[in-house]
Scaffold this motif. Sequence first.
Motif, PDB file in Angstrom:
ATOM      1  N   ASN A  66       0.847  -1.191   0.000  1.00 16.92           N
ATOM      2  CA  ASN A  66       0.000   0.000   0.000  1.00 16.92           C
ATOM      3  C   ASN A  66       0.887   1.248   0.000  1.00 16.92           C
ATOM      4  O   ASN A  66       1.635   1.467   0.951  1.00 16.92           O
ATOM      5  CB  ASN A  66      -0.891  -0.031   1.245  1.00 16.92           C
ATOM      6  CG  ASN A  66      -1.824   1.152   1.341  1.00 16.92           C
ATOM      7  OD1 ASN A  66      -1.605   2.192   0.736  1.00 16.92           O
ATOM      8  ND2 ASN A  66      -2.868   0.980   2.116  1.00 16.92           N
ATOM      9  N   LYS A  67       0.780   2.055  -1.039  1.00 19.99           N
ATOM     10  CA  LYS A  67       1.609   3.262  -1.175  1.00 19.99           C
ATOM     11  C   LYS A  67       1.351   4.282  -0.078  1.00 19.99           C
ATOM     12  O   LYS A  67       2.195   5.123   0.199  1.00 19.99           O
ATOM     13  CB  LYS A  67       1.361   3.913  -2.536  1.00 19.99           C
ATOM     14  CG  LYS A  67       1.870   3.115  -3.681  1.00 19.99           C
ATOM     15  CD  LYS A  67       1.552   3.793  -4.997  1.00 19.99           C
ATOM     16  CE  LYS A  67       2.072   2.922  -6.102  1.00 19.99           C
ATOM     17  NZ  LYS A  67       1.283   2.841  -7.258  1.00 19.99           N
ATOM     18  N   GLU A  68       0.193   4.253   0.515  1.00 17.82           N
ATOM     19  CA  GLU A  68      -0.190   5.264   1.507  1.00 17.82           C
ATOM     20  C   GLU A  68       0.417   5.010   2.886  1.00 17.82           C
ATOM     21  O   GLU A  68       0.479   5.920   3.700  1.00 17.82           O
ATOM     22  CB  GLU A  68      -1.721   5.317   1.641  1.00 17.82           C
ATOM     23  CG  GLU A  68      -2.472   5.477   0.319  1.00 17.82           C
ATOM     24  CD  GLU A  68      -2.040   6.705  -0.467  1.00 17.82           C
ATOM     25  OE1 GLU A  68      -1.904   7.778   0.145  1.00 17.82           O
ATOM     26  OE2 GLU A  68      -1.839   6.579  -1.683  1.00 17.82           O
ATOM     27  N   MET A  69       0.849   3.803   3.150  1.00 18.52           N
ATOM     28  CA  MET A  69       1.351   3.472   4.482  1.00 18.52           C
ATOM     29  C   MET A  69       2.822   3.851   4.613  1.00 18.52           C
ATOM     30  O   MET A  69       3.607   3.652   3.696  1.00 18.52           O
ATOM     31  CB  MET A  69       1.170   1.978   4.751  1.00 18.52           C
ATOM     32  CG  MET A  69      -0.296   1.579   4.801  1.00 18.52           C
ATOM     33  SD  MET A  69      -0.504  -0.190   5.020  1.00 18.52           S
ATOM     34  CE  MET A  69      -0.028  -0.338   6.713  1.00 18.52           C
ATOM     35  N   THR A  70       3.178   4.386   5.771  1.00 21.73           N
ATOM     36  CA  THR A  70       4.573   4.779   5.991  1.00 21.73           C
ATOM     37  C   THR A  70       5.353   3.768   6.826  1.00 21.73           C
ATOM     38  O   THR A  70       6.567   3.764   6.786  1.00 21.73           O
ATOM     39  CB  THR A  70       4.655   6.168   6.675  1.00 21.73           C
ATOM     40  OG1 THR A  70       3.934   6.115   7.895  1.00 21.73           O
ATOM     41  CG2 THR A  70       4.101   7.250   5.777  1.00 21.73           C
ATOM     42  N   ALA A  71       4.663   2.925   7.562  1.00 22.43           N
ATOM     43  CA  ALA A  71       5.355   1.896   8.352  1.00 22.43           C
ATOM     44  C   ALA A  71       5.661   0.697   7.450  1.00 22.43           C
ATOM     45  O   ALA A  71       4.971   0.462   6.463  1.00 22.43           O
ATOM     46  CB  ALA A  71       4.479   1.457   9.528  1.00 22.43           C
ATOM     47  N   PRO A  72       6.699  -0.082   7.792  1.00 16.91           N
ATOM     48  CA  PRO A  72       6.988  -1.287   7.011  1.00 16.91           C
ATOM     49  C   PRO A  72       5.776  -2.215   6.958  1.00 16.91           C
ATOM     50  O   PRO A  72       5.057  -2.371   7.943  1.00 16.91           O
ATOM     51  CB  PRO A  72       8.138  -1.944   7.772  1.00 16.91           C
ATOM     52  CG  PRO A  72       8.804  -0.816   8.494  1.00 16.91           C
ATOM     53  CD  PRO A  72       7.681   0.115   8.866  1.00 16.91           C
ATOM     54  N   GLN A  73       5.586  -2.823   5.788  1.00 15.78           N
ATOM     55  CA  GLN A  73       4.461  -3.731   5.585  1.00 15.78           C
ATOM     56  C   GLN A  73       4.906  -5.180   5.432  1.00 15.78           C
ATOM     57  O   GLN A  73       4.080  -6.082   5.486  1.00 15.78           O
ATOM     58  CB  GLN A  73       3.685  -3.313   4.330  1.00 15.78           C
ATOM     59  CG  GLN A  73       3.100  -1.911   4.443  1.00 15.78           C
ATOM     60  CD  GLN A  73       2.611  -1.406   3.112  1.00 15.78           C
ATOM     61  OE1 GLN A  73       1.781  -2.043   2.479  1.00 15.78           O
ATOM     62  NE2 GLN A  73       3.116  -0.274   2.666  1.00 15.78           N
ATOM     63  N   HIS A 121      11.359   5.065   6.272  1.00 15.72           N
ATOM     64  CA  HIS A 121      10.108   4.336   6.076  1.00 15.72           C
ATOM     65  C   HIS A 121      10.121   3.347   4.907  1.00 15.72           C
ATOM     66  O   HIS A 121       9.280   3.425   4.007  1.00 15.72           O
ATOM     67  CB  HIS A 121       8.929   5.303   5.921  1.00 15.72           C
ATOM     68  CG  HIS A 121       8.844   6.319   7.005  1.00 15.72           C
ATOM     69  ND1 HIS A 121       8.555   5.986   8.310  1.00 15.72           N
ATOM     70  CD2 HIS A 121       9.038   7.659   6.990  1.00 15.72           C
ATOM     71  CE1 HIS A 121       8.569   7.079   9.039  1.00 15.72           C
ATOM     72  NE2 HIS A 121       8.858   8.103   8.280  1.00 15.72           N
ATOM     73  N   PRO A 122      11.043   2.387   4.918  1.00 18.23           N
ATOM     74  CA  PRO A 122      10.991   1.364   3.871  1.00 18.23           C
ATOM     75  C   PRO A 122       9.734   0.508   4.047  1.00 18.23           C
ATOM     76  O   PRO A 122       9.279   0.298   5.172  1.00 18.23           O
ATOM     77  CB  PRO A 122      12.253   0.537   4.122  1.00 18.23           C
ATOM     78  CG  PRO A 122      12.493   0.676   5.589  1.00 18.23           C
ATOM     79  CD  PRO A 122      12.065   2.088   5.923  1.00 18.23           C
ATOM     80  N   SER A 144       3.909  -2.546  13.599  1.00 18.11           N
ATOM     81  CA  SER A 144       2.456  -2.536  13.802  1.00 18.11           C
ATOM     82  C   SER A 144       1.657  -2.714  12.512  1.00 18.11           C
ATOM     83  O   SER A 144       0.489  -3.077  12.559  1.00 18.11           O
ATOM     84  CB  SER A 144       2.024  -1.237  14.495  1.00 18.11           C
ATOM     85  OG  SER A 144       2.229  -0.125  13.627  1.00 18.11           O
ATOM     86  N   GLN A 145       2.288  -2.460  11.367  1.00 24.00           N
ATOM     87  CA  GLN A 145       1.574  -2.562  10.088  1.00 24.00           C
ATOM     88  C   GLN A 145       2.085  -3.713   9.212  1.00 24.00           C
ATOM     89  O   GLN A 145       1.790  -3.773   8.017  1.00 24.00           O
ATOM     90  CB  GLN A 145       1.702  -1.246   9.306  1.00 24.00           C
ATOM     91  CG  GLN A 145       1.158  -0.029  10.032  1.00 24.00           C
ATOM     92  CD  GLN A 145      -0.324  -0.171  10.349  1.00 24.00           C
ATOM     93  OE1 GLN A 145      -1.123  -0.520   9.494  1.00 24.00           O
ATOM     94  NE2 GLN A 145      -0.692   0.086  11.595  1.00 24.00           N
ATOM     95  N   ILE A 146       2.853  -4.613   9.795  1.00 22.67           N
ATOM     96  CA  ILE A 146       3.380  -5.744   9.014  1.00 22.67           C
ATOM     97  C   ILE A 146       2.214  -6.606   8.526  1.00 22.67           C
ATOM     98  O   ILE A 146       1.402  -7.073   9.321  1.00 22.67           O
ATOM     99  CB  ILE A 146       4.384  -6.591   9.837  1.00 22.67           C
ATOM    100  CG1 ILE A 146       5.630  -5.780  10.178  1.00 22.67           C
ATOM    101  CG2 ILE A 146       4.731  -7.893   9.096  1.00 22.67           C
ATOM    102  CD1 ILE A 146       6.527  -5.441   9.005  1.00 22.67           C
ATOM    103  N   GLN A 147       2.168  -6.791   7.211  1.00 23.36           N
ATOM    104  CA  GLN A 147       1.136  -7.626   6.601  1.00 23.36           C
ATOM    105  C   GLN A 147       1.705  -8.930   6.056  1.00 23.36           C
ATOM    106  O   GLN A 147       0.957  -9.852   5.745  1.00 23.36           O
ATOM    107  CB  GLN A 147       0.459  -6.855   5.469  1.00 23.36           C
ATOM    108  CG  GLN A 147      -0.261  -5.625   5.952  1.00 23.36           C
ATOM    109  CD  GLN A 147      -0.702  -4.735   4.807  1.00 23.36           C
ATOM    110  OE1 GLN A 147      -0.907  -5.193   3.694  1.00 23.36           O
ATOM    111  NE2 GLN A 147      -0.841  -3.458   5.075  1.00 23.36           N
ATOM    112  N   LEU A 173       4.283  -9.001  16.135  1.00 22.02           N
ATOM    113  CA  LEU A 173       3.638  -8.671  14.859  1.00 22.02           C
ATOM    114  C   LEU A 173       2.121  -8.759  14.958  1.00 22.02           C
ATOM    115  O   LEU A 173       1.585  -9.483  15.798  1.00 22.02           O
ATOM    116  CB  LEU A 173       4.124  -9.632  13.770  1.00 22.02           C
ATOM    117  CG  LEU A 173       5.633  -9.691  13.537  1.00 22.02           C
ATOM    118  CD1 LEU A 173       5.947 -10.716  12.444  1.00 22.02           C
ATOM    119  CD2 LEU A 173       6.192  -8.337  13.172  1.00 22.02           C
ATOM    120  N   PRO A 174       1.419  -8.056  14.065  1.00 21.57           N
ATOM    121  CA  PRO A 174      -0.041  -8.197  14.031  1.00 21.57           C
ATOM    122  C   PRO A 174      -0.432  -9.657  13.791  1.00 21.57           C
ATOM    123  O   PRO A 174       0.240 -10.378  13.046  1.00 21.57           O
ATOM    124  CB  PRO A 174      -0.457  -7.325  12.836  1.00 21.57           C
ATOM    125  CG  PRO A 174       0.679  -6.365  12.650  1.00 21.57           C
ATOM    126  CD  PRO A 174       1.908  -7.102  13.069  1.00 21.57           C
TER     127      PRO A 174
END
Length: 186
Positions: A66-73, A121-122, A144-147, A173-174
Motif C-alpha cells: 500500500n503506497k499510503e502506508m509509511t510503516a513497514p508492511q 520508512h521502507p 504494527s503494520q506488518i502484513q 507482529l499483528p
Amino acid sequence: MDNSFSKLGIGEPLLKAIDEMGFVTPTEVQERAIPEIIDHKDLIIMSKTGSGKTAVFGLSILEKLNKEMTAPQALVLVPTRELALQVDTDIRHMAKYTDFHSTAVYGQHSLNVEVAALAKHPQIVVGTPGRVYDHIEHRHLNVSQIQYLVLDEADRMLDMGFLDQVMRIMKTLPKKRVTLLFSATI
C-alpha cells in the motif's frame, strides 16, 4: 509487455523490472505460489536452491503493498547477513519502477546507518532475527503494520538456533498477516 508473469497477477512496473533482470518464464514454484500469495494465503514452500523463491515472495509482496502506508508492511527474516544483502538487492531490483523501498538489517553492520535507513520508512525490511529483534526492542522498527512475514531458509534459521528470536519477533507482529515459510529442505 508480453511476459508470462502478467498471467500471475504481476503489474506493469514489476514486469518491466523483471524483464530487465532476465525473467521471462516463471519457474514452477513461481507459477504455483505467486497467485496464492497475492490472494493473501499463508504458505509453506519447499523448493530447491536457485528455483526463484526470492522472486516468489518479492514480486507477490511488491504487487500488494500500500503506497499510503509509511510503516513497514513486510518483514523478511533470513539466517545470514549475506542472504539479507542478497534478498534486499533482489527486491530493490524488482522494485526499480515502483515507489517502494527495502532495507537490510544484520549484525556486523552499523546500527546508526540502519536506524537512519529505517527512519526513511521502507516498506520491506530484510534482516537476521537478532538484529531485527534489537530494532523492534529499541523502537527503531515499527512492526504494527506488518502484513507479510517471510521466513526465508527457515530450516537453516532453525538449525542455527534462531527459533527463540523468531518466536519473539512473531509475538510483536499483528496477528492478521500472511506468513510465508520457504525452505530448500524442510
